[in-house]
Design an enzyme around this catalytic site. Structure first.
Site, PDB file in Angstrom:
ATOM      1  N   ASP A  48       2.604   1.866 -37.818  1.00 41.29           N
ATOM      2  CA  ASP A  48       3.090   2.154 -36.469  1.00 41.29           C
ATOM      3  C   ASP A  48       2.539   1.179 -35.430  1.00 41.29           C
ATOM      4  O   ASP A  48       1.810   1.562 -34.515  1.00 41.29           O
ATOM      5  CB  ASP A  48       2.733   3.600 -36.076  1.00 41.29           C
ATOM      6  CG  ASP A  48       3.278   4.614 -37.062  1.00 41.29           C
ATOM      7  OD1 ASP A  48       4.395   4.402 -37.568  1.00 41.29           O
ATOM      8  OD2 ASP A  48       2.584   5.622 -37.316  1.00 41.29           O
ATOM      9  N   GLU A 222      16.639   8.097 -35.215  1.00 37.86           N
ATOM     10  CA  GLU A 222      15.769   8.982 -35.983  1.00 37.86           C
ATOM     11  C   GLU A 222      14.461   9.266 -35.236  1.00 37.86           C
ATOM     12  O   GLU A 222      14.101  10.403 -35.014  1.00 37.86           O
ATOM     13  CB  GLU A 222      15.453   8.359 -37.353  1.00 37.86           C
ATOM     14  CG  GLU A 222      14.540   9.183 -38.234  1.00 37.86           C
ATOM     15  CD  GLU A 222      15.217  10.423 -38.801  1.00 37.86           C
ATOM     16  OE1 GLU A 222      16.468  10.484 -38.770  1.00 37.86           O
ATOM     17  OE2 GLU A 222      14.513  11.336 -39.263  1.00 37.86           O
ATOM     18  N   GLU A 341     -16.012 -14.315 -34.604  1.00 38.00           N
ATOM     19  CA  GLU A 341     -16.388 -13.102 -35.321  1.00 38.00           C
ATOM     20  C   GLU A 341     -15.963 -13.229 -36.788  1.00 38.00           C
ATOM     21  O   GLU A 341     -14.861 -13.712 -37.091  1.00 38.00           O
ATOM     22  CB  GLU A 341     -15.726 -11.876 -34.697  1.00 38.00           C
ATOM     23  CG  GLU A 341     -16.125 -11.633 -33.243  1.00 38.00           C
ATOM     24  CD  GLU A 341     -17.629 -11.461 -33.073  1.00 38.00           C
ATOM     25  OE1 GLU A 341     -18.265 -10.869 -33.969  1.00 38.00           O
ATOM     26  OE2 GLU A 341     -18.157 -11.941 -32.056  1.00 38.00           O
ATOM     27  N   GLU A 343     -15.043 -10.938 -38.472  1.00 40.12           N
ATOM     28  CA  GLU A 343     -13.900 -10.035 -38.621  1.00 40.12           C
ATOM     29  C   GLU A 343     -12.642 -10.587 -37.954  1.00 40.12           C
ATOM     30  O   GLU A 343     -11.670  -9.841 -37.768  1.00 40.12           O
ATOM     31  CB  GLU A 343     -14.256  -8.641 -38.096  1.00 40.12           C
ATOM     32  CG  GLU A 343     -14.580  -8.561 -36.612  1.00 40.12           C
ATOM     33  CD  GLU A 343     -16.038  -8.848 -36.278  1.00 40.12           C
ATOM     34  OE1 GLU A 343     -16.743  -9.440 -37.110  1.00 40.12           O
ATOM     35  OE2 GLU A 343     -16.471  -8.506 -35.157  1.00 40.12           O
TER      36      GLU A 343
HETATM   37 CA   LIG Z   1     -18.717  -9.402 -35.544  1.00 43.87          CA
END
Ligand SMILES: [Ca+2]
Ligand SMILES: [Ca+2]
Length: 462
Positions: A48, A222, A341, A343
């Site tokens: 989503d 929908e 980072e 991540e």
């Molecule tokens: Ca980090």
């Protein structure tokens, strides 16, 4: 990854660790094509998508399908961001069911918007008092949260789901939602109340198309409306014709209609019986976000968010957009000479993320052979050293700095020591040779058995 966090604290529970690792969604993905960037998150299942452009960056708000789900088992929402559409930074979960004291379950599809420096995130949850789906609104001072419940009660409740928020150019904000019906309210300037009652948008076949064989639901509509304005034309993109769903859209001369059905945006594809649209313009291009079941172990209840670039037709209509594994091209490059980072990832193989004691997230669950791809790092005339911020409760391991692929040219190797804890951080550095030009950086992790170390951030010097 609640299971993983408990596992991490039970360092000696080796058997448990192996069992939990088997549940990890991205623990053993099959080798991916070199340029695959879809789905855009590999560390968990996401669903989503709701993108938001703010201050030159794309923030992506998603749900989180729990590993091994056999229903829409979702307890939290997640935030990601990117400034190049291929490398995505994990901002963790700044909003979950427990944020709403009145909510019971079902952290389903929502959307966030900015107004006057605050961020409002509209989400559907089950109201514990009534057992029905209601729309809550959370607020934060920045796009990555943390978010708090703005009202302490539902904003609106009629048992239906999938809120989409839109602020018109005249400043009037609207909240649309609904399955099986389609509703809107006119939000007040505070974004946490509304005026004019709850309005129902007529689901006519002129407005929303003809559903083949449709009896209970005669139109294609929908769920999952996504409303925006482009020029003077208003668009409502929606999930159509369950199940499996495709994506279709309608347009109107105003935010409340009358709507005219315009056709298919994305055909039924991708091994998830639902889909959910999110549309933005960013840095001169248009992007369509959706979800599918493309990760290993993926399906209708273990979905993943993906994105495609597209170009509107000259008359403002939306072309047919197909799911791809390549995704959009990178916008610009990534600067490896500033702190990045760990991540921030284009493709992750075998790792997961968690909250870092130093703020933000870190990469963890690193085992021998795991790797991270960071796309399009601009090394220019060359890098001299690589520094990573690392922690290890075990004996550490090595970070191999490679280019082009996980087994591409090795340009440096950093040794990571044990640091006495998974959140006891230190810097390790190593010389780099041969990293020039704009290349896909691969950090490949090697060492002994079990979990090796965590990485919080990294940086090269020129
Ligand atoms: Ca980090
Ligand atoms: Ca791993």
């Amino acid at each position: 990854m609640q299971t993983s966090h408990r596992r991490r604290t039970a360092v000696l529970a080796v058997a448990f660790a192996f069992a939990a690792a088997a549940l990890s969604p991205a623990a053993e993905p099959s080798p991916s094509p070199a340029q695959a960037d879809n789905p855009i998150i590999q560390t968990i299942y996401t669903a989503d998508p709701a993108p938001l452009v703010h201050n030159g960056r794309v923030y992506l708000y998603t749900g989180h399908d729990e590993d091994g789900s056999t229903w829409f088992t979702m307890r939290e929402w997640r935030v990601w961001s990117s400034e190049d559409m291929v490398n995505w930074t994990d901002h963790g979960s700044p909003l979950n069911i427990d944020t709403f004291s009145w909510a019971r379950q079902d952290a389903w599809a929502g959307q966030a918007v900015e107004r006057n420096g605050k961020f409002y995130w509209y989400v559907p949850v089950v109201n514990d008092a009534t057992g029905r789906m209601a729309i809550g609104v959370a607020v934060a001072d920045n796009p990555t949260g943390p978010f708090r419940d703005a009202l302490g009660r539902p904003l609106v409740e009629n048992g239906e789901i999938d809120p989409s928020v839109f602020i018109d150019t005249d400043g009037q904000a609207y909240l649309y939602w609904g399955n099986p019906n389609l509703w809107y309210v006119k939000l007040n300037a505070d974004m946490t109340s509304y005026s004019g009652g709850v309005n129902r948008i007529p689901l006519t076949t002129q407005g929303f198309g003809v559903r083949p064989g449709g009896t209970d639901r005669p139109t294609l509509y929908e769920e999952g409306p996504w409303v925006y304005k482009r020029g003077s034309l208003y668009y409502m993109v929606f999930a159509a014709q369950c199940c499996s769903e495709h994506i279709a859209y309608s347009t109107a001369p105003g935010p409340t209609g009358p709507w005219t059905y315009r056709g298919t945006v994305m055909p039924t594809q991708g091994s998830s019986f639902t889909n959910h649209p999110g549309v933005i313009d960013y840095k001169g291009s248009s992007y369509f976000f959706y979800h599918n079941g493309a990760l290993p172990g993926g399906g209708g209840f273990t979905r993943s968010v993906a994105v495609e670039r597209f170009t509107y037709n000259a008359d403002g209509t939306i072309p047919i957009i197909n799911m791809t594994t390549a995704g959009p091209p990178q916008v610009g490059t990534l600067n490896p000479f500033t702190r990045q980072e760990a991540e921030t990832i284009a493709w992750a193989n075998g790792v997961e993320t968690e909250r870092s004691s130093e703020g933000g997230m870190n990469v963890g669950w690193i085992e021998n052979g795991d790797w991270i791809k960071v796309e399009g790092a601009a090394f220019g005339s060359g890098a001299r050293t690589f520094t990573a911020r690392v922690a290890s409760a075990t004996a550490g391991g090595r970070i191999e700095v490679r280019l082009d692929g996980p087994n591409g040219p090795l340009v440096g190797t950093c040794t990571v020591p044990g640091t006495g804890g998974w959140q006891v951080w230190t810097n390790v550095s190593c010389p780099v040779s041969g990293a020039t030009g704009t290349r896909d950086l691969h950090l490949k992790f090697t060492g002994g058995g079990g979990y090796l170390f965590n990485v919080n951030s990294w940086q090269f010097t020129a």
